[in-house]
Design a protein around this motif. Structure first.
Motif, PDB file in Angstrom:
ATOM      1  N   SER A 210      32.334  47.245  68.971  1.00 37.59           N
ATOM      2  CA  SER A 210      31.450  46.384  68.192  1.00 37.59           C
ATOM      3  C   SER A 210      30.678  45.455  69.105  1.00 37.59           C
ATOM      4  N   ASP A 211      29.489  45.100  68.693  1.00 36.43           N
ATOM      5  CA  ASP A 211      28.670  44.182  69.476  1.00 36.43           C
ATOM      6  C   ASP A 211      28.357  42.896  68.743  1.00 36.43           C
ATOM      7  N   ARG A 212      28.803  42.766  67.498  1.00 35.65           N
ATOM      8  CA  ARG A 212      28.547  41.548  66.739  1.00 35.65           C
ATOM      9  C   ARG A 212      29.742  41.221  65.852  1.00 35.65           C
ATOM     10  N   VAL A 213      29.719  39.976  65.347  1.00 35.13           N
ATOM     11  CA  VAL A 213      30.742  39.528  64.406  1.00 35.13           C
ATOM     12  C   VAL A 213      30.049  39.147  63.102  1.00 35.13           C
ATOM     13  N   LEU A 214      30.515  39.719  62.019  1.00 35.89           N
ATOM     14  CA  LEU A 214      29.976  39.415  60.687  1.00 35.89           C
ATOM     15  C   LEU A 214      30.932  38.472  59.981  1.00 35.89           C
ATOM     16  N   ARG A 215      30.420  37.345  59.588  1.00 40.45           N
ATOM     17  CA  ARG A 215      31.217  36.335  58.878  1.00 40.45           C
ATOM     18  C   ARG A 215      30.822  36.393  57.400  1.00 40.45           C
ATOM     19  N   ILE A 216      31.742  36.712  56.554  1.00 41.67           N
ATOM     20  CA  ILE A 216      31.483  36.845  55.112  1.00 41.67           C
ATOM     21  C   ILE A 216      32.051  35.629  54.402  1.00 41.67           C
ATOM     22  N   GLU A 217      31.187  34.795  53.867  1.00 45.26           N
ATOM     23  CA  GLU A 217      31.608  33.604  53.133  1.00 45.26           C
ATOM     24  C   GLU A 217      31.600  33.938  51.640  1.00 45.26           C
ATOM     25  N   ILE A 218      32.726  33.755  51.004  1.00 43.78           N
ATOM     26  CA  ILE A 218      32.898  34.111  49.593  1.00 43.78           C
ATOM     27  C   ILE A 218      32.886  32.833  48.777  1.00 43.78           C
ATOM     28  N   VAL A 219      31.914  32.731  47.883  1.00 46.09           N
ATOM     29  CA  VAL A 219      31.773  31.519  47.082  1.00 46.09           C
ATOM     30  C   VAL A 219      32.430  31.707  45.733  1.00 46.09           C
ATOM     31  N   SER A 220      32.772  30.590  45.132  1.00 44.25           N
ATOM     32  CA  SER A 220      33.481  30.636  43.851  1.00 44.25           C
ATOM     33  C   SER A 220      32.572  31.195  42.773  1.00 44.25           C
ATOM     34  N   ASP A 221      33.197  31.762  41.769  1.00 44.81           N
ATOM     35  CA  ASP A 221      32.479  32.317  40.634  1.00 44.81           C
ATOM     36  C   ASP A 221      33.335  32.084  39.419  1.00 44.81           C
ATOM     37  N   SER A 222      32.813  31.322  38.475  1.00 47.34           N
ATOM     38  CA  SER A 222      33.621  30.983  37.301  1.00 47.34           C
ATOM     39  C   SER A 222      34.068  32.212  36.536  1.00 47.34           C
ATOM     40  N   LEU A 223      33.284  33.302  36.645  1.00 46.87           N
ATOM     41  CA  LEU A 223      33.649  34.520  35.929  1.00 46.87           C
ATOM     42  C   LEU A 223      34.872  35.174  36.530  1.00 46.87           C
ATOM     43  N   GLU A 224      35.225  34.782  37.786  1.00 44.89           N
ATOM     44  CA  GLU A 224      36.345  35.420  38.446  1.00 44.89           C
ATOM     45  C   GLU A 224      37.677  34.945  37.889  1.00 44.89           C
ATOM     46  N   THR A 225      37.647  33.837  37.163  1.00 40.98           N
ATOM     47  CA  THR A 225      38.902  33.246  36.692  1.00 40.98           C
ATOM     48  C   THR A 225      39.416  33.892  35.420  1.00 40.98           C
ATOM     49  N   ARG A 226      38.867  35.029  35.031  1.00 37.44           N
ATOM     50  CA  ARG A 226      39.369  35.719  33.834  1.00 37.44           C
ATOM     51  C   ARG A 226      40.804  36.142  34.047  1.00 37.44           C
ATOM     52  N   PRO A 227      41.618  36.118  32.986  1.00 38.47           N
ATOM     53  CA  PRO A 227      43.001  36.546  33.113  1.00 38.47           C
ATOM     54  C   PRO A 227      43.106  37.983  33.601  1.00 38.47           C
ATOM     55  N   GLU A 228      44.191  38.295  34.277  1.00 38.36           N
ATOM     56  CA  GLU A 228      44.397  39.641  34.810  1.00 38.36           C
ATOM     57  C   GLU A 228      44.390  40.672  33.701  1.00 38.36           C
ATOM     58  N   SER A 229      44.836  40.259  32.519  1.00 44.11           N
ATOM     59  CA  SER A 229      44.888  41.199  31.393  1.00 44.11           C
ATOM     60  C   SER A 229      43.506  41.651  30.968  1.00 44.11           C
ATOM     61  N   GLN A 230      42.478  40.879  31.403  1.00 45.29           N
ATOM     62  CA  GLN A 230      41.122  41.253  31.028  1.00 45.29           C
ATOM     63  C   GLN A 230      40.407  41.978  32.149  1.00 45.29           C
ATOM     64  N   ALA A 231      41.130  42.439  33.111  1.00 43.71           N
ATOM     65  CA  ALA A 231      40.501  43.168  34.213  1.00 43.71           C
ATOM     66  C   ALA A 231      39.829  44.433  33.695  1.00 43.71           C
ATOM     67  N   CYS A 232      38.828  44.905  34.440  1.00 43.93           N
ATOM     68  CA  CYS A 232      38.072  46.079  34.008  1.00 43.93           C
ATOM     69  C   CYS A 232      38.840  47.352  34.328  1.00 43.93           C
ATOM     70  N   HIS A 233      39.190  48.086  33.306  1.00 41.34           N
ATOM     71  CA  HIS A 233      39.867  49.369  33.496  1.00 41.34           C
ATOM     72  C   HIS A 233      38.997  50.528  33.019  1.00 41.34           C
ATOM     73  N   THR A 234      37.986  50.241  32.219  1.00 41.29           N
ATOM     74  CA  THR A 234      37.126  51.293  31.688  1.00 41.29           C
ATOM     75  C   THR A 234      35.666  50.910  31.900  1.00 41.29           C
ATOM     76  N   VAL A 235      34.796  51.880  31.692  1.00 43.53           N
ATOM     77  CA  VAL A 235      33.360  51.613  31.796  1.00 43.53           C
ATOM     78  C   VAL A 235      32.940  50.582  30.762  1.00 43.53           C
ATOM     79  N   THR A 236      33.534  50.652  29.578  1.00 45.45           N
ATOM     80  CA  THR A 236      33.191  49.689  28.530  1.00 45.45           C
ATOM     81  C   THR A 236      33.527  48.273  28.973  1.00 45.45           C
ATOM     82  N   ASP A 237      34.703  48.091  29.582  1.00 47.10           N
ATOM     83  CA  ASP A 237      35.075  46.777  30.098  1.00 47.10           C
ATOM     84  C   ASP A 237      34.059  46.295  31.121  1.00 47.10           C
ATOM     85  N   TRP A 238      33.685  47.205  32.015  1.00 42.68           N
ATOM     86  CA  TRP A 238      32.749  46.831  33.069  1.00 42.68           C
ATOM     87  C   TRP A 238      31.401  46.431  32.471  1.00 42.68           C
TER      88      TRP A 238
END
Length: 564
Positions: free
Chosen positions: A41-69
């Motif tokens: 490698s010749d470079r370093v990529l720094r990936i900064e991940i910002v908060s997203d209120s939509l990410e706080t959904r309960p695990e039970s609501q995770a996407c398992h189907t296309v409809t969920d997605w």
């Protein structure tokens, strides 16, 4: 050997898109061994991940189907509409040489020029790729190392990942990275770039980076593949878009997934790499709902993209194009309450899929006075339809063939349940009409042994009539034969006395020759005709040397006159 290396990383040849679809194309090289390896490698990529209120959904609501997605995506679009161009499924880069005050998470400011791009950028909302000094990422050797303690800082960054990357490999796959690495990073010490993304984009980005090295994905579900597809679109990795599209096409298609594929952002839908997926989605919906009458309620609830896919099909099983027009009008009125919206949708979207040249003249008159259609648009399409109807049959066929290669198919005839007719009407000296019905040889073949095909309705004296062609059993000789009948549409207890004559074109003169004359007083729902119009067995009628098929077409004519 040297040439092959240059070709591999030359953006003019391999940028951005190595495609294996051609049988003669060489396999994409596998650089999986070099992924996140400092030795390659010749470079370093720094990936900064910002908060997203939509990410706080309960695990039970995770996407398992296309409809969920799909539901998740719809919520995202609604909740962050004000950031749609910047944050929703978006990966974008600022100019590398941005104003020093806008550098973030940086203990030392690099020596760069002031005043570049400091007017339009907001730290809190715009994903940023920035140049950081060497000291910022020193010691980040571990894969996906976490530079933060997991708590959210004032800039919204909740987590940081660092990766060792090879700029030639990424640049060869993506115009995005090629432009990034070839502009603003000319000095050897400027080897660190920062990318800011939403938390929901993290998994898709990591899949995409891995694909750019290995040409493979670990994602196998439709929601995950769609996320990668969106990332690949934003980073302009066409080979990954093709790969995702191919994998999605190999998954079982459902109405929900087909509609979702047609509802992707316009930038994705317009991509050539995704065209096979959207074509497959349209074909699935067209095949599933080709008989609209069987799925009335379900089809009425489909979104615009689904209706367009159905109405664009040549195989739509409808009585006539009049029925397509009626349905399009009914759907538009149900989904768009404002007149201006209906006019816009019909003029720019659905109107392109109604084949006005195959509508009855009586229905075309209604188009001209229908307020749901913009007046100028209605005048244009009706005039075009009438000119087409006035053309000779061979010219009509040529126009249909020429248009079949374009996106518009208004001159292409569908497989109507009721066959189109041409009608000439006379008011004086007697109320009379001449009706022309053409049947293809294959349509006649399909009539055997006991089938029938109906014409579209035509009118005389305010009463509706139709022709029907049959394959019958001759009552006297007990063989199959071709019959033609004239029927009156049922309308109460109306009686109607008509003189009629059937004729057909015949070789060698190819002129219409009268085959049967009669008169009949019709009552609602009755039909009259001749069981063996040509007085020959079915086998003779359908023979290769048949006198009645001219270039594969059977030309029939019926002349009706109201009796005084």
């Amino acid at each position: 050997m040297r040439d092959s290396v240059l070709d591999l990383f030359d953006p003019r040849t391999a940028v951005m898109d190595s495609d294996n679809s051609s049988p003669t194309a060489s396999p994409n090289p596998d650089f999986a061994f070099a992924f996140n390896d400092s030795n390659f490698s010749d470079r370093v990529l720094r990936i900064e991940i910002v908060s997203d209120s939509l990410e706080t959904r309960p695990e039970s609501q995770a996407c398992h189907t296309v409809t969920d997605w799909a539901c998740k995506t719809k919520r995202q679009r609604g909740d962050i509409a004000k950031k749609e161009n910047d944050m929703c499924h978006s990966f974008s880069a600022l100019d590398i040489n941005i104003h020093p005050e806008e550098q973030i998470l940086d203990s030392q400011q690099p020596d760069i020029d002031d005043g570049v791009g400091d007017e339009n950028h907001d730290e809190e909302e715009i994903p940023m790729i920035e140049e950081l000094p060497l000291e910022t990422c020193a010691g980040d050797d571990a894969a996906n190392s976490d530079d933060s303690n997991g708590s959210e800082d004032s800039s919204g960054v909740i987590r940081v990942k660092t990766l060792h990357i090879s700029s030639p490999i990424l640049a060869a796959k993506s115009p995005f990275f090629y432009k990034l690495f070839s502009n603003g990073m000319m000095e050897s010490e400027q080897r660190h770039v920062t990318l800011r993304i939403n938390a929901l984009e993290e998994a898709a980005l990591m899949e995409l980076l891995n694909f750019m090295y290995s040409n493979t994905l670990t994602a196998t579900t439709a929601p995950a593949l769609l996320d990668v597809l969106m990332a690949a679109d934003k980073f302009e990795v066409a080979s990954c878009m093709r790969h995702c599209s191919r994998m999605l096409r190999n998954l079982p298609m459902t109405p929900e997934s087909a509609l979702l594929y047609l509802d992707l952002p316009s930038s994705v839908l317009m991509a050539e790499a995704v065209q096979p997926l959207t074509d497959a989605a349209k074909q699935f919906l067209a095949a599933r709902y080709k008989d609209i009458s069987k799925f009335q309620d379900e089809v009425m609830n489909l979104p615009l993209a689904g209706i367009e896919a159905i109405l664009s099909s040549d195989d739509l099983q409808v009585a006539s194009e009049d029925a397509v027009y009626d349905f399009a009008l009914k759907w538009t009125r149900a989904h768009y309450q404002k007149l201006e919206e209906r006019q816009e949708i019909l003029a720019t979207r659905l109107g392109r899929h109604i084949r006005f040249p195959y509508m009855a003249c009586r229905k075309l008159k209604k188009v001209l006075v229908c307020s749901d259609f913009d007046h100028d648009f209605a005048s244009k399409i009706v005039l075009e339809a009438l000119f087409f109807k006035a053309e000779a049959p061979h010219r009509q066929r040529m126009m249909a063939i020429e248009e079949a290669t374009t996106t518009s198919r208004c001159f292409v005839e569908r497989a109507y349940k009721y066959r189109p007719v041409k009608v000439i009407e006379f008011e004086l000296p007697r109320q009379q009409c001449i009706v022309y019905l053409d049947l293809k040889r294959e349509e006649c073949v399909n009539l055997f042994p006991s089938g029938r095909v109906y014409s579209q309705a035509f009118h005389l004296g305010g009463q509706g009539f139709f022709l029907s062609a049959h394959c019958n059993m001759d009552q006297q000789s007990s063989f199959h034969c071709f019959g033609l009948f004239l029927g009156m549409q049922e309308k109460g207890s109306v009686t109607f006395a008509v003189d009629y004559e059937f004729a057909a074109r015949s070789k060698p003169t190819e002129e219409y020759i009268s085959k049967y004359k009669g008169n009949y007083t019709f009552t609602g729902g009755k039909a009259v005709g001749y069981r063996n119009l040509f007085s020959i067995p079915w086998t003779s009628f359908m023979a290769e040397d048949s006198l009645y098929f001219i270039n594969g077409i059977l030309h029939l004519r019926a002349e009706l006159t109201i009796k005084r």
